[in-house]
Scaffold this motif. Structure first.
Motif, PDB file in Angstrom:
ATOM      1  N   CYS A 112      38.825 -20.058   0.642  1.00  0.00           N
ATOM      2  CA  CYS A 112      37.406 -19.740   0.864  1.00  0.00           C
ATOM      3  C   CYS A 112      37.233 -18.958   2.158  1.00  0.00           C
ATOM      4  CB  CYS A 112      36.582 -21.027   0.911  1.00  0.00           C
ATOM      5  SG  CYS A 112      36.519 -21.923  -0.650  1.00  0.00           S
ATOM      6  N   PHE A 113      37.911 -19.413   3.208  1.00  0.00           N
ATOM      7  CA  PHE A 113      37.840 -18.711   4.499  1.00  0.00           C
ATOM      8  C   PHE A 113      38.421 -17.306   4.381  1.00  0.00           C
ATOM      9  CE2 PHE A 113      39.828 -17.571   8.585  1.00  0.00           C
ATOM     10  CZ  PHE A 113      38.692 -17.564   9.388  1.00  0.00           C
ATOM     11  N   ALA A 114      39.550 -17.191   3.695  1.00  0.00           N
ATOM     12  CA  ALA A 114      40.185 -15.882   3.506  1.00  0.00           C
ATOM     13  C   ALA A 114      39.281 -14.948   2.720  1.00  0.00           C
ATOM     14  CB  ALA A 114      41.524 -16.044   2.795  1.00  0.00           C
ATOM     15  N   THR A 115      38.595 -15.481   1.721  1.00  0.00           N
ATOM     16  CA  THR A 115      37.682 -14.661   0.921  1.00  0.00           C
ATOM     17  C   THR A 115      36.544 -14.128   1.777  1.00  0.00           C
ATOM     18  OG1 THR A 115      38.188 -15.956  -1.069  1.00  0.00           O
ATOM     19  CG2 THR A 115      36.166 -14.651  -1.087  1.00  0.00           C
ATOM     20  N   ILE A 116      36.010 -14.975   2.661  1.00  0.00           N
ATOM     21  CA  ILE A 116      34.918 -14.542   3.548  1.00  0.00           C
ATOM     22  C   ILE A 116      35.389 -13.421   4.468  1.00  0.00           C
ATOM     23  CG2 ILE A 116      33.420 -15.264   5.453  1.00  0.00           C
ATOM     24  CD1 ILE A 116      33.338 -18.057   4.163  1.00  0.00           C
ATOM     25  N   THR A 149      43.358 -10.549  -7.500  1.00  0.00           N
ATOM     26  CA  THR A 149      44.368 -10.933  -8.490  1.00  0.00           C
ATOM     27  C   THR A 149      45.297 -12.017  -7.959  1.00  0.00           C
ATOM     28  OG1 THR A 149      45.894  -9.184  -7.780  1.00  0.00           O
ATOM     29  CG2 THR A 149      44.342  -8.639  -9.545  1.00  0.00           C
ATOM     30  N   VAL A 150      45.469 -12.045  -6.628  1.00  0.00           N
ATOM     31  CA  VAL A 150      46.298 -13.101  -6.030  1.00  0.00           C
ATOM     32  C   VAL A 150      45.573 -14.446  -6.072  1.00  0.00           C
ATOM     33  CG1 VAL A 150      47.361 -13.903  -3.886  1.00  0.00           C
ATOM     34  CG2 VAL A 150      47.579 -11.522  -4.557  1.00  0.00           C
ATOM     35  N   CYS A 151      44.268 -14.421  -5.762  1.00  0.00           N
ATOM     36  CA  CYS A 151      43.502 -15.665  -5.682  1.00  0.00           C
ATOM     37  C   CYS A 151      43.067 -16.191  -7.046  1.00  0.00           C
ATOM     38  CB  CYS A 151      42.270 -15.455  -4.800  1.00  0.00           C
ATOM     39  SG  CYS A 151      42.665 -15.193  -3.064  1.00  0.00           S
ATOM     40  N   ASP A 152      42.878 -15.277  -8.008  1.00  0.00           N
ATOM     41  CA  ASP A 152      42.388 -15.686  -9.324  1.00  0.00           C
ATOM     42  C   ASP A 152      43.336 -15.194 -10.410  1.00  0.00           C
ATOM     43  OD1 ASP A 152      41.010 -16.462 -11.528  1.00  0.00           O
ATOM     44  OD2 ASP A 152      39.180 -15.342 -11.087  1.00  0.00           O
ATOM     45  N   VAL A 181      50.681 -17.335   3.473  1.00  0.00           N
ATOM     46  CA  VAL A 181      51.174 -16.213   4.282  1.00  0.00           C
ATOM     47  C   VAL A 181      50.826 -14.885   3.615  1.00  0.00           C
ATOM     48  CG1 VAL A 181      53.221 -15.134   5.277  1.00  0.00           C
ATOM     49  CG2 VAL A 181      53.021 -17.614   5.248  1.00  0.00           C
ATOM     50  N   HIS A 182      50.913 -14.850   2.291  1.00  0.00           N
ATOM     51  CA  HIS A 182      50.593 -13.634   1.540  1.00  0.00           C
ATOM     52  C   HIS A 182      49.144 -13.233   1.782  1.00  0.00           C
ATOM     53  CE1 HIS A 182      52.109 -11.020  -1.773  1.00  0.00           C
ATOM     54  NE2 HIS A 182      50.827 -10.767  -1.869  1.00  0.00           N
ATOM     55  N   ILE A 183      48.238 -14.198   1.758  1.00  0.00           N
ATOM     56  CA  ILE A 183      46.813 -13.921   1.966  1.00  0.00           C
ATOM     57  C   ILE A 183      46.547 -13.477   3.402  1.00  0.00           C
ATOM     58  CG2 ILE A 183      44.525 -14.999   2.056  1.00  0.00           C
ATOM     59  CD1 ILE A 183      45.335 -16.695  -0.324  1.00  0.00           C
ATOM     60  N   ILE A 184      47.209 -14.137   4.364  1.00  0.00           N
ATOM     61  CA  ILE A 184      47.053 -13.742   5.765  1.00  0.00           C
ATOM     62  C   ILE A 184      47.511 -12.303   5.976  1.00  0.00           C
ATOM     63  CG2 ILE A 184      47.877 -14.160   8.114  1.00  0.00           C
ATOM     64  CD1 ILE A 184      47.993 -17.139   7.420  1.00  0.00           C
ATOM     65  N   CYS A 185      48.591 -11.932   5.313  1.00  0.00           N
ATOM     66  CA  CYS A 185      49.101 -10.563   5.418  1.00  0.00           C
ATOM     67  C   CYS A 185      48.106  -9.563   4.835  1.00  0.00           C
ATOM     68  CB  CYS A 185      50.440 -10.450   4.699  1.00  0.00           C
ATOM     69  SG  CYS A 185      51.796 -11.296   5.536  1.00  0.00           S
ATOM     70  N   MET A 186      47.428  -9.942   3.779  1.00  0.00           N
ATOM     71  CA  MET A 186      46.416  -9.059   3.200  1.00  0.00           C
ATOM     72  C   MET A 186      45.246  -8.852   4.165  1.00  0.00           C
ATOM     73  SD  MET A 186      46.113  -9.993  -0.815  1.00  0.00           S
ATOM     74  CE  MET A 186      47.470  -9.651  -1.941  1.00  0.00           C
ATOM     75  N   ILE A 187      44.830  -9.936   4.815  1.00  0.00           N
ATOM     76  CA  ILE A 187      43.744  -9.843   5.799  1.00  0.00           C
ATOM     77  C   ILE A 187      44.153  -8.920   6.945  1.00  0.00           C
ATOM     78  CG2 ILE A 187      42.413 -11.145   7.498  1.00  0.00           C
ATOM     79  CD1 ILE A 187      42.546 -13.546   5.614  1.00  0.00           C
ATOM     80  N   THR A 188      45.379  -9.087   7.423  1.00  0.00           N
ATOM     81  CA  THR A 188      45.883  -8.258   8.524  1.00  0.00           C
ATOM     82  C   THR A 188      46.026  -6.800   8.097  1.00  0.00           C
ATOM     83  OG1 THR A 188      47.140 -10.171   9.308  1.00  0.00           O
ATOM     84  CG2 THR A 188      47.710  -8.029  10.239  1.00  0.00           C
ATOM     85  N   GLY A 189      46.551  -6.581   6.889  1.00  0.00           N
ATOM     86  CA  GLY A 189      46.751  -5.217   6.414  1.00  0.00           C
ATOM     87  C   GLY A 189      45.463  -4.465   6.203  1.00  0.00           C
ATOM     88  N   LEU A 190      44.401  -5.171   5.811  1.00  0.00           N
ATOM     89  CA  LEU A 190      43.122  -4.516   5.545  1.00  0.00           C
ATOM     90  C   LEU A 190      42.443  -4.024   6.819  1.00  0.00           C
ATOM     91  CD1 LEU A 190      41.354  -3.765   3.150  1.00  0.00           C
ATOM     92  CD2 LEU A 190      40.219  -5.982   3.335  1.00  0.00           C
ATOM     93  N   MET A 191      42.909  -4.493   7.959  1.00  0.00           N
ATOM     94  CA  MET A 191      42.351  -4.017   9.231  1.00  0.00           C
ATOM     95  C   MET A 191      42.628  -2.536   9.440  1.00  0.00           C
ATOM     96  SD  MET A 191      43.450  -7.169  11.735  1.00  0.00           S
ATOM     97  CE  MET A 191      43.019  -6.220  13.200  1.00  0.00           C
TER      98      MET A 191
END
Length: 306
Positions: free
Chosen positions: A5-9, A66-69, A257-267
């Motif tokens: 939920c936090f990652a989605t926000i 696609t990763v989350c759902d 870790v995969h989701i955290i990497c997506m958040i970082t990459g989107l920066m």
């Protein structure tokens, strides 16, 4: 889960912010094109760069979903289209940013080298040639990707999904593409940054006896260009490292870790565009006018009527 939920926000916030910043660049240059009927070379690079990054942001957002759902997993042709589209947008985002770095170098730096002066006089042709030459790398990249995906689809059948094909294959393919086809443009941008530092150092040596000190326009232009280029280099390096870590995380089946990497990459495609706006006098002035206008509108709406 709570972290999802936090990652989605955070992802949605980056998604909105990236679309707004890049959309502002597109809209501003579109209005200039409509009113003046002509865009400068700088404006053309910024316009196409912003368009490529909007596409990249949307593709990364779709991939995150696609990763989350798992119900959103795509098959066959849809999967191939999404990945090839990512290659296109990532390619042009990188090479256009590199072209912008070289544009700053040749416009601002001051060298008496013959080759530098030759490139400076033929700046527009150099930029066009650089982008056209990059199409050879793009073609090779698409061919390699198409062959690898076709082998994967053939191995797992026609209804291959991301889940059955495995994120590991896509992470590994992405890492290969980033490693093989990003070295040259990233190196060119790095060289542009180093030459700007050297040019600024030589200029400051000449300005030591000047009363203007470090506040002259040439020094300001050097520092502004260096901020834009170094932010691109750092954000792209972060983007690359996030893909590398995601590949390692996939081998250990670490979704967090995969989701955290997506958040970082989107920066990378979201934040750098804001830096471009702040570093461009026309875009910065336009953005301040819009914010001031919105402030007046909000202030007027909140003022009670008698």
């Amino acid at each position: 889960m709570t972290y999802e939920c936090f990652a989605t926000i955070v992802i949605v916030a980056e998604f909105i912010f990236g679309n707004l910043s890049n959309g502002f660049i597109v809209l501003s240059n579109f209005l200039v094109c409509v009113t003046k009927q002509k865009l400068s070379s700088m404006d053309k690079i910024l316009l196409t760069l912003a368009i490529s990054r909007i596409t990249l942001i949307w593709e990364m957002y779709i991939w995150f979903n696609t990763v989350c759902d798992p119900s959103l997993f795509m098959i066959g042709k849809e999967l191939r289209i999404l990945y090839c589209s990512w290659i296109l947008s990532n390619h042009f985002s990188l090479w256009l940013a590199t072209a912008l770095s070289m544009f700053y170098l040749l416009r601002i730096a001051n060298y008496s080298w013959r080759i530098f002066l030759l490139l400076k006089w033929r700046l527009k042709k150099l930029i066009v040639g650089l982008l056209l030459g990059s199409l050879a790398f793009l073609l090779a990249n698409l061919m390699k990707t198409s062959i690898t995906l076709e082998e994967g689809f053939h191995q797992y059948g026609g209804n291959t999904t991301v889940n059955s094909l495995g994120f590991a294959l896509f992470s590994e393919l992405t890492l290969f593409n980033m490693t093989m086809f990003s070295v040259i443009p990233f190196s060119l941008a790095l060289v542009s940054f180093l030459l700007l530092i050297l040019s600024l150092w030589k200029h400051l040596q000449k300005m030591q006896l000047s009363s203007r000190g470090h506040r002259d326009p040439i020094t300001k232009a050097h520092r502004n260009a260096m901020k834009i280029i170094v932010s691109f280099l750092l954000l792209y390096a972060t983007y690359f490292l996030s893909l590398l870590i995601a590949w390692v995380a996939e081998k250990h089946h670490s979704k967090l870790v995969h989701i955290i990497c997506m958040i970082t990459g989107l920066m990378y495609p979201s934040t750098h565009s804001l830096i471009l706006i702040l570093g461009n006098s026309k875009l910065k002035q336009t953005s301040l006018l819009i914010l001031r206008h919105l402030g007046y509108r909000l202030k007027g709406q909140n003022t009670p009527t008698t």
